[in-house]
Motif scaffolding. Sequence first.
Motif, PDB file in Angstrom:
ATOM      1  N   LEU A  86       0.864  -1.180   0.000  1.00 34.79           N
ATOM      2  CA  LEU A  86       0.000   0.000   0.000  1.00 34.79           C
ATOM      3  C   LEU A  86       0.901   1.231   0.000  1.00 34.79           C
ATOM      4  N   SER A  87       0.568   2.183  -0.861  1.00 37.80           N
ATOM      5  CA  SER A  87       1.422   3.348  -1.033  1.00 37.80           C
ATOM      6  C   SER A  87       0.739   4.618  -0.550  1.00 37.80           C
ATOM      7  N   CYS A  88       1.553   5.536  -0.074  1.00 36.80           N
ATOM      8  CA  CYS A  88       1.063   6.811   0.431  1.00 36.80           C
ATOM      9  C   CYS A  88       2.021   7.905  -0.007  1.00 36.80           C
ATOM     10  N   ASN A  89       1.455   9.024  -0.427  1.00 38.90           N
ATOM     11  CA  ASN A  89       2.246  10.174  -0.839  1.00 38.90           C
ATOM     12  C   ASN A  89       1.679  11.421  -0.195  1.00 38.90           C
ATOM     13  N   GLN A  90       2.581  12.281   0.330  1.00 41.49           N
ATOM     14  CA  GLN A  90       2.118  13.534   0.918  1.00 41.49           C
ATOM     15  C   GLN A  90       2.894  14.702   0.322  1.00 41.49           C
ATOM     16  N   THR A  91       2.191  15.798   0.127  1.00 39.44           N
ATOM     17  CA  THR A  91       2.798  17.005  -0.432  1.00 39.44           C
ATOM     18  C   THR A  91       2.873  18.112   0.611  1.00 39.44           C
ATOM     19  N   ASN A  92       2.802  17.737   1.891  1.00 42.93           N
ATOM     20  CA  ASN A  92       2.786  18.706   2.976  1.00 42.93           C
ATOM     21  C   ASN A  92       4.178  19.038   3.491  1.00 42.93           C
ATOM     22  N   ASN A  93       5.166  18.322   3.013  1.00 43.80           N
ATOM     23  CA  ASN A  93       6.533  18.449   3.522  1.00 43.80           C
ATOM     24  C   ASN A  93       6.611  18.169   5.026  1.00 43.80           C
ATOM     25  N   HIS A  94       5.759  17.270   5.491  1.00 44.25           N
ATOM     26  CA  HIS A  94       5.799  16.870   6.895  1.00 44.25           C
ATOM     27  C   HIS A  94       6.881  15.828   7.126  1.00 44.25           C
ATOM     28  N   ASN A  95       7.502  15.929   8.292  1.00 42.56           N
ATOM     29  CA  ASN A  95       8.516  14.938   8.625  1.00 42.56           C
ATOM     30  C   ASN A  95       7.909  13.579   8.937  1.00 42.56           C
ATOM     31  N   ASN A  96       6.768  13.586   9.619  1.00 41.20           N
ATOM     32  CA  ASN A  96       6.202  12.330  10.126  1.00 41.20           C
ATOM     33  C   ASN A  96       5.088  11.805   9.242  1.00 41.20           C
ATOM     34  N   MET A  97       5.073  10.500   9.112  1.00 40.69           N
ATOM     35  CA  MET A  97       3.979   9.814   8.428  1.00 40.69           C
ATOM     36  C   MET A  97       3.580   8.596   9.236  1.00 40.69           C
ATOM     37  N   TYR A  98       2.327   8.204   9.082  1.00 41.85           N
ATOM     38  CA  TYR A  98       1.744   7.168   9.935  1.00 41.85           C
ATOM     39  C   TYR A  98       0.873   6.238   9.093  1.00 41.85           C
ATOM     40  N   TRP A  99       0.836   4.975   9.497  1.00 39.04           N
ATOM     41  CA  TRP A  99      -0.110   4.028   8.926  1.00 39.04           C
ATOM     42  C   TRP A  99      -1.006   3.506  10.045  1.00 39.04           C
ATOM     43  N   TYR A 100      -2.319   3.611   9.823  1.00 35.70           N
ATOM     44  CA  TYR A 100      -3.322   3.104  10.759  1.00 35.70           C
ATOM     45  C   TYR A 100      -4.213   2.090  10.033  1.00 35.70           C
TER      46      TYR A 100
END
Lengths: 113, 114
Positions: free
Chosen positions: A21-35
């Motif tokens: 499963l893939s996730c992409n963010q354009t927020n330039n956030h350091n942290n990412m999470y999978w729930y």
Amino acid sequence: EAAVTQSPRNKVAVTGGKVTLSCNQTNNHNNMYWYRQDTGHGLRLIHYSYGAGSTEKGDIPDGYKASRPSQENFSLILELATPSQTSVYFCASGDGTGKDTQYFGPGTRLLVL
Amino acid sequence: AQSVTQPDARVTVSEGASLQLRCKYSYSGTPYLFWYVQYPRQGLQLLLKYYSGDPVVQGVNGFEAEFIKSNSSFHLRKASVHWSDSAVYFCAVSEDYNQGKLIFGQGTKLSIKP
């Protein structure tokens, strides 16, 4: 506008198969999470990352791996999928502080047969 | 260990009526508290959050919540609900120095009667 996207949106897998499963963010956030979200349990944290190259175990990591190859991308990997992993999976991003608002993707519905 | 309890799995109210969704948390320090909303087939969106100051916090779309430390509660309120408020509402808790990890309650599904 904060943006987190997930792919695929729906997935049917066979028991014992590999699922990514893939996730992409354009927020330039350091942290990412999978729930994962299951009825009666709310959302439970599987893995998280505080930057490219890092992955950390959450509350229910068994049967899952994660990969953070870049600031923008965070993958969840099920090496040997089982029916108990049938669920809705959400990715989120945030700046990693306790006061932080997390921004969620639209979710991936996974059915393991 | 931190935990969050939302005792009501489902709540039904009439359109125009007032609403309270309950949330209780277990945490020894002062937590950061959140309410998120999930509309059908969508991800979660922040409604409001509390981390210090005035214990009554205002959120989007007329929602508010009150932090009552003595009762370990953070109930969500709205004076007059609209049919578009139908959704699942999640209470969550976090703390300093935990990389922003959230602990969620089980969620409350809100249905609005016309």
